[in-house]
Motif scaffolding. Sequence first.
Motif, mmCIF file in Angstrom:
data_model
loop_
_atom_site.group_PDB
_atom_site.id
_atom_site.type_symbol
_atom_site.label_atom_id
_atom_site.label_comp_id
_atom_site.label_asym_id
_atom_site.label_seq_id
_atom_site.Cartn_x
_atom_site.Cartn_y
_atom_site.Cartn_z
ATOM 1 N N ASP A 164 8.364 -31.368 -6.163
ATOM 2 C CA ASP A 164 8.314 -30.526 -4.966
ATOM 3 C C ASP A 164 9.531 -30.718 -4.062
ATOM 4 O O ASP A 164 9.620 -30.136 -2.980
ATOM 5 N N GLY A 165 10.494 -31.553 -4.498
ATOM 6 C CA GLY A 165 11.713 -31.761 -3.726
ATOM 7 C C GLY A 165 11.639 -32.901 -2.735
ATOM 8 O O GLY A 165 12.623 -33.201 -2.061
ATOM 9 N N SER A 166 10.493 -33.554 -2.624
ATOM 10 C CA SER A 166 10.349 -34.647 -1.665
ATOM 11 C C SER A 166 11.098 -35.889 -2.130
ATOM 12 O O SER A 166 11.271 -36.126 -3.325
ATOM 13 N N LEU A 167 11.517 -36.697 -1.162
ATOM 14 C CA LEU A 167 12.373 -37.855 -1.421
ATOM 15 C C LEU A 167 11.574 -39.025 -1.992
ATOM 16 O O LEU A 167 10.458 -39.299 -1.551
ATOM 17 N N VAL A 168 12.172 -39.720 -2.964
ATOM 18 C CA VAL A 168 11.593 -40.944 -3.530
ATOM 19 C C VAL A 168 12.555 -42.090 -3.209
ATOM 20 O O VAL A 168 13.696 -42.082 -3.688
ATOM 21 N N PRO A 169 12.156 -43.071 -2.410
ATOM 22 C CA PRO A 169 13.071 -44.176 -2.080
ATOM 23 C C PRO A 169 13.399 -45.012 -3.310
ATOM 24 O O PRO A 169 12.667 -44.993 -4.310
ATOM 25 N N LEU A 170 14.491 -45.762 -3.228
ATOM 26 C CA LEU A 170 14.993 -46.529 -4.364
ATOM 27 C C LEU A 170 13.934 -47.433 -4.959
ATOM 28 O O LEU A 170 13.781 -47.511 -6.183
ATOM 29 N N ALA A 171 13.169 -48.117 -4.112
ATOM 30 C CA ALA A 171 12.185 -49.079 -4.613
ATOM 31 C C ALA A 171 11.074 -48.420 -5.413
ATOM 32 O O ALA A 171 10.409 -49.081 -6.219
ATOM 33 N N GLU A 172 10.844 -47.124 -5.210
ATOM 34 C CA GLU A 172 9.743 -46.433 -5.878
ATOM 35 C C GLU A 172 10.195 -45.539 -7.018
ATOM 36 O O GLU A 172 9.373 -44.869 -7.654
ATOM 37 N N GLN A 173 11.483 -45.518 -7.308
ATOM 38 C CA GLN A 173 11.987 -44.599 -8.329
ATOM 39 C C GLN A 173 11.622 -45.054 -9.736
ATOM 40 O O GLN A 173 11.560 -46.252 -10.025
ATOM 41 N N ASP A 174 11.394 -44.074 -10.611
ATOM 42 C CA ASP A 174 11.180 -44.326 -12.030
ATOM 43 C C ASP A 174 12.558 -44.516 -12.665
ATOM 44 O O ASP A 174 13.282 -43.554 -12.909
#
Length: 416
Positions: free
Chosen positions: A253-263
């Motif tokens: 949906d275009g929402s931001l994923v912070p570095l710590a939560e990225q796959d």
Amino acid sequence: MSGTHELEDLLRRLAPRVLAALVRHFGNFETAEDAVQEALLAAATQWPGRGVPDNPSAWLITVASRRMTDQLRSEQASRQREEWVHAQTPSDEFLSPAADVERRDADDTLILMLLCCHPSLTPASQVALMLRAVGGLTTAEIAKAFLAPETTMAQRISRARQRIRAAGATFEMPPEHERAERVPVVLHALYLIFNEGYTATSGPSLHRVGLTAEAIRLTRIAHKVLPQDGEVAGLLALMLLTDARRPARTRPDGSLVPLAEQDRTQWQPDSLKEGLDLITGILSRARLGPYQLQAAIAAVHSEAGRAEDTDWPQIVALYKLLQQVAPSPMVSLGHAVAVAMVRGPQAGIELLAPLEADGRLPDHHRLHAVRAHLLEMAGDRAGAHESYRRAARLTTSLPEQHYLHSRAARLAPEDS
């Protein structure tokens, strides 16, 4: 030509070559840049129906030269001027392919970047002119990228070209001592272009992929011409390692994923490998600089298979070096986060106090976003909630606003 994007890419690659040919032979950057833009527009209009010429760069140079001849003839109608113009038109020998054409094109592109980053220009004007003259973007595209009115951007570019002409700048590689002063300015402009593409300061999208791709392409060219320059290699490595994360930075949906939560399985392996190889090789033989240190920090993140495996003590050490080499509020902000990950959130919060009193960051959303994150880590839900909300009010990036509001909503008091 298989499609619109392929044609756009070809014209963008050819733009510096064509402009370099005209500036070298006519010596008028301002008029040459206008002529090149007209030639690019003609190609974009005609080639899809007629097909790409066998020698597209020669076609563009010929068309642009005619446009420039017409312009100069209209400005000075004397017969002597007209004869001089025809005598200066690029020769068939120049237009014909040569064994060293790739190297010459790289040299010319770097000269153009140095010209666009003339010391008489502001950083904003340098970026705009570089995107126009070297990147091949139209004024409308540049204005759209930076969410500025097209008329404002056109005026900025026009003033920049006039200043370059008034300064008497010529199309040639500066002497070594002057080049050493100008290359960092070029790198700063490329860094600004990349950052705007990677995290757009305004608008509905987090990324502007065209800008990041253009920054990487131009930095590759600079590295080709200056392979031993540690900071050029460092900036290219930093861009590659950072851009490798882009597929994991947003949800569908275009929402931001912070570095710590990225796959991290979505990170681009080819870009990671190239960036790691670059920074590993250059650190062992070049004088240490800020882009190399930033790339080294990005490399530490890249080498961690999971967020919890990140070597934060090493990142703290790298930030300390970066503070010595190129101190800035943003570097101190990154250092505070790294310290918090090693010594606990309170240690990081204490390092924010000087930044809050510094005067350069009080209204920057990143300061309050970091403060909110550290307060949340420390268990201060109310303080974190207020800081997230303040950070959201200060950013003009809609994805960042949505992310910060969502973090604040998770911490909102139950009776609010």
